[in-house]
Design a protein around this motif. Sequence first.
Motif, PDB file in Angstrom:
ATOM      1  N   THR A   1      31.597  25.056  28.037  1.00 63.93           N
ATOM      2  CA  THR A   1      30.254  25.604  27.838  1.00 63.93           C
ATOM      3  C   THR A   1      29.674  25.170  26.489  1.00 63.93           C
ATOM      4  OG1 THR A   1      31.319  27.641  27.028  1.00 63.93           O
ATOM      5  CG2 THR A   1      30.612  27.603  29.327  1.00 63.93           C
ATOM      6  N   ASP A   2      30.264  24.109  25.910  1.00 67.55           N
ATOM      7  CA  ASP A   2      29.806  23.529  24.639  1.00 67.55           C
ATOM      8  C   ASP A   2      29.835  24.531  23.489  1.00 67.55           C
ATOM      9  OD1 ASP A   2      29.449  20.996  25.641  1.00 67.55           O
ATOM     10  OD2 ASP A   2      27.365  21.329  26.207  1.00 67.55           O
ATOM     11  N   GLY A   3      30.868  25.361  23.474  1.00 70.96           N
ATOM     12  CA  GLY A   3      31.044  26.272  22.357  1.00 70.96           C
ATOM     13  C   GLY A   3      31.914  25.667  21.275  1.00 70.96           C
ATOM     14  N   VAL A   4      32.046  26.375  20.178  1.00 67.04           N
ATOM     15  CA  VAL A   4      32.866  25.959  19.039  1.00 67.04           C
ATOM     16  C   VAL A   4      34.105  26.847  18.985  1.00 67.04           C
ATOM     17  CG1 VAL A   4      32.990  25.756  16.535  1.00 67.04           C
ATOM     18  CG2 VAL A   4      30.875  25.173  17.719  1.00 67.04           C
ATOM     19  N   LEU A   5      35.277  26.222  18.951  1.00 67.74           N
ATOM     20  CA  LEU A   5      36.518  26.959  18.754  1.00 67.74           C
ATOM     21  C   LEU A   5      36.659  27.240  17.256  1.00 67.74           C
ATOM     22  CD1 LEU A   5      38.863  24.975  21.140  1.00 67.74           C
ATOM     23  CD2 LEU A   5      38.221  27.370  21.378  1.00 67.74           C
ATOM     24  N   VAL A   6      36.383  28.456  16.858  1.00 65.71           N
ATOM     25  CA  VAL A   6      36.381  28.784  15.433  1.00 65.71           C
ATOM     26  C   VAL A   6      37.799  29.000  14.915  1.00 65.71           C
ATOM     27  CG1 VAL A   6      35.575  30.414  13.687  1.00 65.71           C
ATOM     28  CG2 VAL A   6      34.086  29.801  15.605  1.00 65.71           C
ATOM     29  N   ASP A   7      38.602  29.785  15.648  1.00 65.00           N
ATOM     30  CA  ASP A   7      39.918  30.118  15.098  1.00 65.00           C
ATOM     31  C   ASP A   7      40.802  30.741  16.174  1.00 65.00           C
ATOM     32  OD1 ASP A   7      41.837  30.250  13.168  1.00 65.00           O
ATOM     33  OD2 ASP A   7      40.813  31.719  11.890  1.00 65.00           O
ATOM     34  N   TYR A   8      42.117  30.673  15.927  1.00 68.73           N
ATOM     35  CA  TYR A   8      43.105  31.437  16.683  1.00 68.73           C
ATOM     36  C   TYR A   8      43.741  32.412  15.703  1.00 68.73           C
ATOM     37  CZ  TYR A   8      42.759  27.495  19.957  1.00 68.73           C
ATOM     38  OH  TYR A   8      42.314  26.533  20.806  1.00 68.73           O
ATOM     39  N   ILE A   9      43.691  33.681  16.036  1.00 70.97           N
ATOM     40  CA  ILE A   9      44.237  34.703  15.143  1.00 70.97           C
ATOM     41  C   ILE A   9      45.328  35.435  15.909  1.00 70.97           C
ATOM     42  CG2 ILE A   9      43.671  36.640  13.625  1.00 70.97           C
ATOM     43  CD1 ILE A   9      40.657  35.717  14.146  1.00 70.97           C
ATOM     44  N   GLY A  10      46.572  34.963  15.782  1.00 68.40           N
ATOM     45  CA  GLY A  10      47.657  35.546  16.546  1.00 68.40           C
ATOM     46  C   GLY A  10      47.439  35.316  18.030  1.00 68.40           C
ATOM     47  N   ASP A  11      47.253  36.422  18.769  1.00 68.63           N
ATOM     48  CA  ASP A  11      47.016  36.321  20.210  1.00 68.63           C
ATOM     49  C   ASP A  11      45.530  36.489  20.538  1.00 68.63           C
ATOM     50  OD1 ASP A  11      46.856  38.939  19.470  1.00 68.63           O
ATOM     51  OD2 ASP A  11      47.929  39.742  21.204  1.00 68.63           O
ATOM     52  N   GLU A  12      44.677  36.161  19.588  1.00 70.53           N
ATOM     53  CA  GLU A  12      43.232  36.312  19.776  1.00 70.53           C
ATOM     54  C   GLU A  12      42.523  34.985  19.492  1.00 70.53           C
ATOM     55  OE1 GLU A  12      40.293  39.953  18.800  1.00 70.53           O
ATOM     56  OE2 GLU A  12      41.016  38.916  17.015  1.00 70.53           O
ATOM     57  N   LEU A  13      41.511  34.701  20.289  1.00 68.51           N
ATOM     58  CA  LEU A  13      40.691  33.491  20.122  1.00 68.51           C
ATOM     59  C   LEU A  13      39.294  33.901  19.669  1.00 68.51           C
ATOM     60  CD1 LEU A  13      40.322  30.502  22.567  1.00 68.51           C
ATOM     61  CD2 LEU A  13      38.305  31.866  22.028  1.00 68.51           C
ATOM     62  N   MET A  14      38.725  33.120  18.742  1.00 69.37           N
ATOM     63  CA  MET A  14      37.362  33.351  18.274  1.00 69.37           C
ATOM     64  C   MET A  14      36.542  32.100  18.552  1.00 69.37           C
ATOM     65  SD  MET A  14      36.031  34.149  14.398  1.00 69.37           S
ATOM     66  CE  MET A  14      34.274  34.239  13.998  1.00 69.37           C
ATOM     67  N   ALA A  15      35.353  32.287  19.125  1.00 70.00           N
ATOM     68  CA  ALA A  15      34.484  31.152  19.470  1.00 70.00           C
ATOM     69  C   ALA A  15      33.039  31.499  19.137  1.00 70.00           C
ATOM     70  CB  ALA A  15      34.629  30.801  20.945  1.00 70.00           C
ATOM     71  N   MET A  16      32.195  30.457  19.118  1.00 68.53           N
ATOM     72  CA  MET A  16      30.791  30.641  18.737  1.00 68.53           C
ATOM     73  C   MET A  16      29.912  29.659  19.501  1.00 68.53           C
ATOM     74  SD  MET A  16      29.088  30.134  14.931  1.00 68.53           S
ATOM     75  CE  MET A  16      29.472  28.378  14.925  1.00 68.53           C
ATOM     76  N   TRP A  17      28.696  30.082  19.791  1.00 63.86           N
ATOM     77  CA  TRP A  17      27.660  29.228  20.381  1.00 63.86           C
ATOM     78  C   TRP A  17      26.390  29.366  19.553  1.00 63.86           C
ATOM     79  CZ3 TRP A  17      31.427  31.746  22.780  1.00 63.86           C
ATOM     80  CH2 TRP A  17      32.148  31.096  23.777  1.00 63.86           C
ATOM     81  N   GLY A  18      25.551  28.309  19.561  1.00 65.97           N
ATOM     82  CA  GLY A  18      24.286  28.342  18.812  1.00 65.97           C
ATOM     83  C   GLY A  18      24.301  27.501  17.560  1.00 65.97           C
ATOM     84  N   ALA A  19      25.451  27.031  17.138  1.00 65.77           N
ATOM     85  CA  ALA A  19      25.609  26.163  15.978  1.00 65.77           C
ATOM     86  C   ALA A  19      26.938  25.421  16.164  1.00 65.77           C
ATOM     87  CB  ALA A  19      25.620  26.979  14.681  1.00 65.77           C
ATOM     88  N   PRO A  20      27.081  24.220  15.559  1.00 66.20           N
ATOM     89  CA  PRO A  20      26.135  23.541  14.660  1.00 66.20           C
ATOM     90  C   PRO A  20      24.914  22.962  15.367  1.00 66.20           C
ATOM     91  CG  PRO A  20      28.001  22.124  15.110  1.00 66.20           C
ATOM     92  CD  PRO A  20      28.321  23.444  15.747  1.00 66.20           C
ATOM     93  N   ALA A  21      25.041  22.586  16.648  1.00 63.55           N
ATOM     94  CA  ALA A  21      23.890  22.077  17.383  1.00 63.55           C
ATOM     95  C   ALA A  21      23.107  23.267  17.951  1.00 63.55           C
ATOM     96  CB  ALA A  21      24.332  21.144  18.501  1.00 63.55           C
ATOM     97  N   GLU A  22      21.786  23.156  17.949  1.00 63.35           N
ATOM     98  CA  GLU A  22      20.944  24.242  18.454  1.00 63.35           C
ATOM     99  C   GLU A  22      21.140  24.403  19.963  1.00 63.35           C
ATOM    100  OE1 GLU A  22      16.227  25.555  18.674  1.00 63.35           O
ATOM    101  OE2 GLU A  22      16.852  23.804  17.492  1.00 63.35           O
ATOM    102  N   GLN A  23      21.300  25.637  20.404  1.00 58.55           N
ATOM    103  CA  GLN A  23      21.460  25.963  21.826  1.00 58.55           C
ATOM    104  C   GLN A  23      20.615  27.201  22.126  1.00 58.55           C
ATOM    105  OE1 GLN A  23      25.725  26.432  21.567  1.00 58.55           O
ATOM    106  NE2 GLN A  23      26.119  24.524  22.679  1.00 58.55           N
ATOM    107  N   PRO A  24      19.406  27.031  22.645  1.00 58.13           N
ATOM    108  CA  PRO A  24      18.537  28.189  22.915  1.00 58.13           C
ATOM    109  C   PRO A  24      19.179  29.214  23.846  1.00 58.13           C
ATOM    110  CG  PRO A  24      17.307  26.127  23.070  1.00 58.13           C
ATOM    111  CD  PRO A  24      18.749  25.755  22.961  1.00 58.13           C
ATOM    112  N   ASP A  25      20.086  28.772  24.720  1.00 58.07           N
ATOM    113  CA  ASP A  25      20.740  29.676  25.668  1.00 58.07           C
ATOM    114  C   ASP A  25      22.153  30.041  25.231  1.00 58.07           C
ATOM    115  OD1 ASP A  25      21.727  27.117  25.991  1.00 58.07           O
ATOM    116  OD2 ASP A  25      21.853  27.219  28.178  1.00 58.07           O
ATOM    117  N   HIS A  26      22.387  30.148  23.920  1.00 56.07           N
ATOM    118  CA  HIS A  26      23.754  30.348  23.427  1.00 56.07           C
ATOM    119  C   HIS A  26      24.373  31.638  23.946  1.00 56.07           C
ATOM    120  CE1 HIS A  26      21.983  33.063  20.368  1.00 56.07           C
ATOM    121  NE2 HIS A  26      21.085  32.112  20.150  1.00 56.07           N
ATOM    122  N   ALA A  27      23.594  32.704  24.083  1.00 58.09           N
ATOM    123  CA  ALA A  27      24.155  33.965  24.582  1.00 58.09           C
ATOM    124  C   ALA A  27      24.619  33.824  26.030  1.00 58.09           C
ATOM    125  CB  ALA A  27      23.119  35.076  24.457  1.00 58.09           C
ATOM    126  N   LEU A  28      23.818  33.145  26.837  1.00 59.89           N
ATOM    127  CA  LEU A  28      24.186  32.937  28.238  1.00 59.89           C
ATOM    128  C   LEU A  28      25.432  32.070  28.344  1.00 59.89           C
ATOM    129  CD1 LEU A  28      23.470  33.380  31.195  1.00 59.89           C
ATOM    130  CD2 LEU A  28      21.964  31.382  31.074  1.00 59.89           C
TER     131      LEU A  28
END
Length: 625
Positions: free
Chosen positions: A405-432
């Motif tokens: 879904t063209d997201g960014v893998l920010v970090d792995y924290i133990g057994d947890e994954l953190m991801a982000m949409w909307g940056a670095p490239a602009e994504q108007p539908d980042h929430a979706l």
Amino acid sequence: MRNVNVTVRSGGTVEEFHGVPLPLELGRQRQDDLDWMRLQNLGSHHRIAIAPLRSIAVPREAVRIEEDADGLRLINIHGRSSFFLRPDSHEVKPGQQITGRAASSISLAEDIIVDLESTEAGETSGADQALRTLEGSQQFVPETQEGGRLADLLDGQSEATRIQGAVSLVRQALNVVQKSAGSDEYFQAAVRSAATMIELDRAFVLLYHDGQWRVRAMYSYETDMTVDTSEDSAADTMPRGSGLLRRRVLNTKKTVIYEPSTYMHSTGSSMMALDRAVAAPMLDESGDVMGVLYGDRRFDSTRSNKPIGELEATLLEVIAGAVATGLARQREESLRASMGQFFSPSVTERLQGDDNLLAGRDAEVTVLFCDIRGFSTIAERVGAERTIEWINDVLTELSQCVLETDGVLVDYIGDELMAMWGAPAEQPDHALRACRAARKMLGKRETLKDRWHEITPDRFGFGIGINTGVARVGNTGSKVKFKYGPLGNVVNVASRIQGMTKRFGVSAIVSGATERAAAAAASDADSEIGFRRLADVRPFGVQEIVTVFEIGDGRDADWQSVREAYESALTHFHHSDLTGAARELASLVHSHPQDAPSVQLLGRVVDALTHRDENIDPVVRFDTK
């Protein structure tokens, strides 16, 4: 006997292999493979590594293609991963085989497609018969074999001799191009080819970085020896007297020829060690000098006693350009590999086109946290080694959902994954996009549970929290370790919402900001994503009141009916209509006793009725994370 034509499409690269004998194995590059995108004959079968070593999305042994009575037999030889037939996305599970295919198209990863076409051995088309193979070998010139020389071209007595000399020179130059960029062989081929082609007594690859020069490789005709130097080679290993040429190349960015006027030249200077010399620049993408290809020829050389001419210098430029291009390609591949740890291929491509996208800035983003349930149980039961195998597989599957879904893998924290949409490239539908990724993650639960059925606990699953808002995005790591991600309250709230999934007994919760943004960007194709309003909450350590929603299956009629009844009861409760809320919830809990939010809300209503509260506080307050 059947062969197979293979076309591999990886990103923007297309590689074709015609008439490959069967059986054939496809997979990711292994340590013992010569290279990726190379056909190898392993005796019992042929093999093509269709993805580089770093591409963990493709197994090392993925697909085996064998001859079948009616065409091809495709066998999934990996123990855990599936591949898919195109265009209908038919899944071929581990150990499964598909037979009777004259042609097939398979997908092994998001951006790797392999097309297969069965052919009879020796079969040729009319177009094939019109092709003519260039005589001679395209293989590398062996280290012990002297390649073509410019003199062979200039001194050729016949046209055929001159043509053969030109062909030999081109093939010698190809020796450099065909070697793996940045490898020892690459630099060794460059200095040997340079010395051989234009009859230099010595040739050097000299690299320039941060104001310092170092010898990367050198060749001496006298000893017929090529030396590859280490990364920490000292400046005093530079060829004596080359400083003048190197400085001139740095200043002009052009090839420089040194030809003394007499044999007894510059007796009092270091240039007397040079005799004749030439240096061609290696330029980076910005046109700056990153090194030179340097060579010299003694006056009393047994090879040639002629001055170094412009044609010879130009030929040296060609080789220097090949080395520079190879180094640039190596840096680009290294950058892409590094970015591939965080970004999808499409986002990586946009980043390479605009470096400013990685600069720190404020942006509206959507942040997702995904916690793996049951991790501690498995770690206690099966030990560290097996747990690491399991968690690596689970996180790989979850990560693919982010990248797809063209997201960014920010970090792995133990057994947890953190991801982000909307940056670095602009994504108007980042929430979706984040909500789609969450649905994909939840869809992986049963597959992973079946794959690891012998160790996976019944409570295995995911807890997903998503929030949308403005964050400061950029390198949130350090100068030592890069980590691109967001900072700000939006991150804290997303993390708190993930923790609420346990309290409400659901798998995925989003904030009201995410629900509004996703609904605004959704189309009819996204109707499978539904939202149920769960409650107004005050997360631990956060001052604002946040409305939270469960992500559900918007196309499931039963889930929709539960959502409508629950939200109706929640409205009654918020308006202090406890009787109306109790009536709605009693019926809902009776028909759906497994729906945890309904059971909990009914408990709150009963508690309020018991204490005869006239003014209901509808906010659920969290005292811990």
